[in-house]
Design an enzyme around this catalytic site. Structure first.
Site, PDB file in Angstrom:
ATOM      1  N   TYR A  31     -16.106 -33.904  58.875  1.00 26.76           N
ATOM      2  CA  TYR A  31     -16.151 -34.035  60.172  1.00 26.76           C
ATOM      3  C   TYR A  31     -16.759 -33.195  60.900  1.00 26.76           C
ATOM      4  O   TYR A  31     -17.614 -32.448  60.507  1.00 26.76           O
ATOM      5  CB  TYR A  31     -14.545 -33.949  60.675  1.00 26.76           C
ATOM      6  CG  TYR A  31     -13.468 -34.953  60.438  1.00 26.76           C
ATOM      7  CD1 TYR A  31     -13.418 -35.676  59.027  1.00 26.76           C
ATOM      8  CD2 TYR A  31     -12.402 -35.501  61.381  1.00 26.76           C
ATOM      9  CE1 TYR A  31     -12.687 -36.713  58.885  1.00 26.76           C
ATOM     10  CE2 TYR A  31     -11.584 -36.399  61.145  1.00 26.76           C
ATOM     11  CZ  TYR A  31     -11.725 -37.074  59.956  1.00 26.76           C
ATOM     12  OH  TYR A  31     -10.926 -38.191  59.452  1.00 26.76           O
ATOM     13  N   ARG A  35       1.421 -37.305  50.280  1.00 29.65           N
ATOM     14  CA  ARG A  35       1.715 -38.534  49.610  1.00 29.65           C
ATOM     15  C   ARG A  35       3.201 -38.703  49.245  1.00 29.65           C
ATOM     16  O   ARG A  35       4.010 -39.458  49.099  1.00 29.65           O
ATOM     17  CB  ARG A  35       0.837 -38.929  48.440  1.00 29.65           C
ATOM     18  CG  ARG A  35      -0.468 -39.388  48.909  1.00 29.65           C
ATOM     19  CD  ARG A  35      -1.418 -39.275  47.751  1.00 29.65           C
ATOM     20  NE  ARG A  35      -1.854 -38.097  47.186  1.00 29.65           N
ATOM     21  CZ  ARG A  35      -2.869 -37.912  46.251  1.00 29.65           C
ATOM     22  NH1 ARG A  35      -3.240 -38.879  45.822  1.00 29.65           N
ATOM     23  NH2 ARG A  35      -3.046 -36.536  46.298  1.00 29.65           N
TER      24      ARG A  35
END
Length: 388
Positions: free
Chosen positions: A169, A345
């Protein structure tokens, strides 16, 4: 003395009920770039499941800093919804952090209807469009935008902000010698490439002082040839620790721009990704996707070895991320001197996992690491095994 991950702990000025953090994973529940009831329910479930801190992803500091236009960007109009979300998490007994950042070259220019900004002009492999090199004015604006977004986070009731310094980013792209070809004060030497990260952390801390905790998600290794790697990242982490503006670093790896699976170890759901796109793009992904979505085997605590190099050198709280899927891996992190663990997750599969871990020393997430949750970000991120 080895820390007990399930006892209360301090994160800067924040007191958490335990050392378990829900890592930021884009929830896909903000179709109009505002909080929805679905987003609130997502984070309430994590808090009810026992996590000490849940992280709202992704709250861009500027409209062109989103990976697509459906993501929240921090402006006064968003505060009312964000306050509803933070109130819901607090009612469930948890704390909540806002992940703040600018996507830079990872931004979807077509979706945002604005140029993607990068350290240097380059072709984005994601959008197949040329990014625009950020001007000094752009850089000053984005630094200020981080501070302004942090203030809005305080007004919205957040307990912490997480600055996104990873995954190539905007800030991470400046750190990368592969992406940053500038010749001004923000390019060239490592000190120049690290200037932006340090200035943003300083601006945010100056804005919020000790009202909330300030942490950063920080790349140990881009996983890209010629990119930001372990030697340089340890040096920059040391500088950030010395500056004293951050309460913790969450250690991560990978490049959303060039090598995302370096972070997401396990199976590569190429067909499921391709099915999210129109026919022409779908064909291209199925044909060439293996070059972008590479395969890395999963094992528990798979970033531990790299992170231990930071633990040995960096004198500040560190958060271990990557394959924390059992009580045993949580205990391993604590035994190796990490202050917190972050899970993603495993909590998608079972938001109640932290409660189970607290009660059961043998608790293990049933997550298969198939990664088919990843393509669901386009319609509401979820585990396909528990809620198809």
């Amino acid at each position: 003395m080895i820390r007990d991950a399930f006892q209360p702990a301090a994160l800067g000025p924040l007191r958490l009920r335990n050392r378990i953090i829900k890592a930021a994973t884009f929830e896909g529940r903000t179709p109009d770039a505002f909080v929805t009831d679905e987003l609130i329910a997502f984070h309430r479930a994590v808090a009810e499941g026992g996590a000490g801190l849940t992280t709202v992803a992704y709250c861009a500091v500027a409209p062109e800093g989103r990976t697509d236009r459906h993501q929240i960007w921090m402006r006064p109009e968003a505060v009312l919804g964000l306050r509803r979300l933070t109130d819901a998490v607090h009612e469930a007994g948890g704390a909540v952090s806002a992940q703040l950042g600018h996507a830079g070259p990872v931004a979807n220019a077509a979706s945002n209807r604005a140029h993607a900004l990068a350290p240097s002009r380059q072709l984005s492999p994601l959008s197949l469009r040329v990014t625009r090199a950020a001007t000094p004015g752009d850089i000053r604006r984005i630094i200020t935008a981080h501070a302004r977004a942090a203030r809005l986070a305080v007004e919205s009731g957040f307990d912490a902000v997480e600055l996104h310094f990873g995954h190539n980013y905007f800030v991470s792209a400046f750190l990368s010698p592969a992406l940053n070809k500038r010749t001004d004060e923000y390019g060239g030497t490592l000190a120049h490439r690290a200037r932006l990260a340090r200035q943003i952390a300083d601006a945010v801390r100056a804005e919020v002082h000790d009202e909330i905790a300030v942490l950063a998600k920080f790349n140990m290794d881009d996983g890209v040839r010629g990119g930001f790697g372990l030697d340089e990242s340890r040096t920059v982490a040391g500088w950030l620790a010395e500056d004293g503006n951050l309460d913790a670093l969450e250690l991560t790896v990978g490049s959303s721009l060039r090598n995302p699976m370096y972070l997401f170890r396990g199976d590569v759901p190429l067909r499921e990704f391709a099915d999210q796109f129109p026919p022409l793009q779908r064909w291209g992904i199925r044909l060439g996707g293996r070059k972008f979505l590479r395969t890395y085997p999963f094992h528990e605590a798979y970033l531990l070895e790299q992170a231990l190099k930071f633990r040995a050198e960096i004198d500040m709280p560190l958060i271990l991320l990557g394959g924390i899927a059992s009580r045993a891996s949580v205990d391993t992190a604590m035994a190796n001197g990490f202050d917190f663990v972050a899970m993603a997750r495993a909590l998608l599969y079972d938001p109640q996992l932290v409660n189970r871990m607290r009660e059961e020393s043998e608790a293990v997430s049933p997550c298969t690491h198939c990664n088919r949750c990843m393509p669901t970000i386009y319609r509401g991120t979820h585990c396909v095994l528990t809620s198809p």
